[in-house]
Scaffold this motif. Structure first.
Motif, PDB file in Angstrom:
ATOM      1  N   ALA A 110      71.294  66.488  29.759  1.00 34.05           N
ATOM      2  CA  ALA A 110      70.201  65.663  30.090  1.00 34.05           C
ATOM      3  C   ALA A 110      69.812  64.938  28.777  1.00 34.05           C
ATOM      4  O   ALA A 110      69.182  63.573  28.883  1.00 34.05           O
ATOM      5  CB  ALA A 110      69.050  66.465  30.633  1.00 34.05           C
ATOM      6  N   ARG A 111      69.713  65.687  27.753  1.00 31.12           N
ATOM      7  CA  ARG A 111      69.139  65.042  26.489  1.00 31.12           C
ATOM      8  C   ARG A 111      70.069  63.972  26.014  1.00 31.12           C
ATOM      9  O   ARG A 111      69.805  62.970  25.638  1.00 31.12           O
ATOM     10  CB  ARG A 111      69.519  66.045  25.316  1.00 31.12           C
ATOM     11  CG  ARG A 111      69.130  65.636  23.845  1.00 31.12           C
ATOM     12  CD  ARG A 111      69.362  67.069  23.130  1.00 31.12           C
ATOM     13  NE  ARG A 111      68.955  66.924  21.729  1.00 31.12           N
ATOM     14  CZ  ARG A 111      69.093  67.835  20.847  1.00 31.12           C
ATOM     15  NH1 ARG A 111      69.373  69.026  21.169  1.00 31.12           N
ATOM     16  NH2 ARG A 111      68.578  67.529  19.614  1.00 31.12           N
ATOM     17  N   VAL A 112      71.202  63.991  26.284  1.00 29.83           N
ATOM     18  CA  VAL A 112      72.302  62.799  25.787  1.00 29.83           C
ATOM     19  C   VAL A 112      72.366  61.666  26.698  1.00 29.83           C
ATOM     20  O   VAL A 112      72.599  60.703  26.469  1.00 29.83           O
ATOM     21  CB  VAL A 112      73.973  63.354  25.490  1.00 29.83           C
ATOM     22  CG1 VAL A 112      74.432  63.721  26.564  1.00 29.83           C
ATOM     23  CG2 VAL A 112      74.635  62.171  24.489  1.00 29.83           C
ATOM     24  N   SER A 113      72.213  62.027  28.233  1.00 27.40           N
ATOM     25  CA  SER A 113      72.422  61.129  29.082  1.00 27.40           C
ATOM     26  C   SER A 113      71.024  60.446  29.642  1.00 27.40           C
ATOM     27  O   SER A 113      71.045  59.093  30.040  1.00 27.40           O
ATOM     28  CB  SER A 113      73.191  61.646  30.270  1.00 27.40           C
ATOM     29  OG  SER A 113      71.927  62.364  30.928  1.00 27.40           O
ATOM     30  N   GLY A 114      69.986  61.067  29.303  1.00 26.33           N
ATOM     31  CA  GLY A 114      68.841  60.458  29.887  1.00 26.33           C
ATOM     32  C   GLY A 114      68.509  60.840  31.454  1.00 26.33           C
ATOM     33  O   GLY A 114      67.460  60.302  31.949  1.00 26.33           O
ATOM     34  N   VAL A 115      69.410  61.395  31.989  1.00 19.83           N
ATOM     35  CA  VAL A 115      68.992  61.828  33.419  1.00 19.83           C
ATOM     36  C   VAL A 115      68.378  63.272  33.487  1.00 19.83           C
ATOM     37  O   VAL A 115      68.616  63.998  32.418  1.00 19.83           O
ATOM     38  CB  VAL A 115      70.624  62.090  34.057  1.00 19.83           C
ATOM     39  CG1 VAL A 115      70.446  62.528  35.474  1.00 19.83           C
ATOM     40  CG2 VAL A 115      71.308  60.709  33.836  1.00 19.83           C
ATOM     41  N   ASP A 116      67.409  63.253  34.276  1.00 19.95           N
ATOM     42  CA  ASP A 116      66.425  64.616  34.429  1.00 19.95           C
ATOM     43  C   ASP A 116      67.403  65.758  34.699  1.00 19.95           C
ATOM     44  O   ASP A 116      68.366  65.628  35.355  1.00 19.95           O
ATOM     45  CB  ASP A 116      65.576  64.401  35.175  1.00 19.95           C
ATOM     46  CG  ASP A 116      65.678  64.130  36.850  1.00 19.95           C
ATOM     47  OD1 ASP A 116      65.890  65.190  37.170  1.00 19.95           O
ATOM     48  OD2 ASP A 116      65.601  63.169  37.110  1.00 19.95           O
ATOM     49  N   VAL A 117      67.050  66.912  34.448  1.00 18.92           N
ATOM     50  CA  VAL A 117      67.548  68.178  34.390  1.00 18.92           C
ATOM     51  C   VAL A 117      67.853  68.468  35.940  1.00 18.92           C
ATOM     52  O   VAL A 117      68.840  69.027  36.352  1.00 18.92           O
ATOM     53  CB  VAL A 117      66.795  69.242  33.927  1.00 18.92           C
ATOM     54  CG1 VAL A 117      67.438  70.609  34.282  1.00 18.92           C
ATOM     55  CG2 VAL A 117      66.839  69.146  32.362  1.00 18.92           C
TER      56      VAL A 117
END
Length: 163
Positions: A53-60
């Motif tokens: 999530a941190r690297v992709s910007g997609v939520d957990v």
């Protein structure tokens, strides 16, 4: 592997086994089902959903759902570099597969003590992370040679590892 096959086999995965390693590497390929890619990264390569999530910007929550949803859409482009580096490291036996995720979230001396996961998607970050992995590989080779008594008169670790 077809899109209806889930990555994880019905047996304990042995990443030293050639067949299981090949399944793992195949799951990282572009076009592999998204759930297989996420499962390979989190269940075997040591990444957490939070790391991705941190690297992709997609939520957990979305990433967690991708582990079970059989959607054929590829992962976001921001995760492509993670997949490529993971495949490179695993395919070349640079480190054990479960060590890859933790390596990405550890400060790295070849990256000025930065976290590889924070640099991977920055301008020039992919190349920097790949270079850091290669430098670590050279160090591991040199250390193994010293431990085995294969010392030489070379002045740099690169010259020593190149022998």
């Amino acid at each position: 592997m077809t899109s209806d096959e889930h990555f994880l086999p019905d047996h304990q995965v042995d990443l030293d086994d050639g067949e299981d390693r090949k399944i793992f590497l195949d799951s990282l390929q572009p076009g592999a089902p998204r759930m297989n890619q996420v499962s390979a990264l989190t269940d075997l390569a040591g990444f957490t959903i939070s790391d991705l999530a941190r690297v992709s910007g997609v939520d957990v929550d979305t990433l967690s759902n991708w582990k079970t949803d059989d959607i054929s859409e590829p992962l976001p482009d921001l995760l492509d570099d993670i997949l490529v580096v993971t495949e490179y490291v695993a395919g070349n036996h640079i480190m054990e597969i479960p060590e890859i995720g933790p390596w990405f979230v550890s400060r790295n001396r070849y990256l000025d003590r930065e976290l590889p996961i924070d640099l991977i998607n920055t301008d020039g970050g992919f190349e920097s992370v790949l270079s850091a992995i290669q430098e670590e590989q050279i160090d591991r080779i040199a250390i193994a040679r010293v431990k085995n008594g294969q010392t030489t008169g070379k002045t740099s670790i690169e010259e020593f590892a190149a022998e």
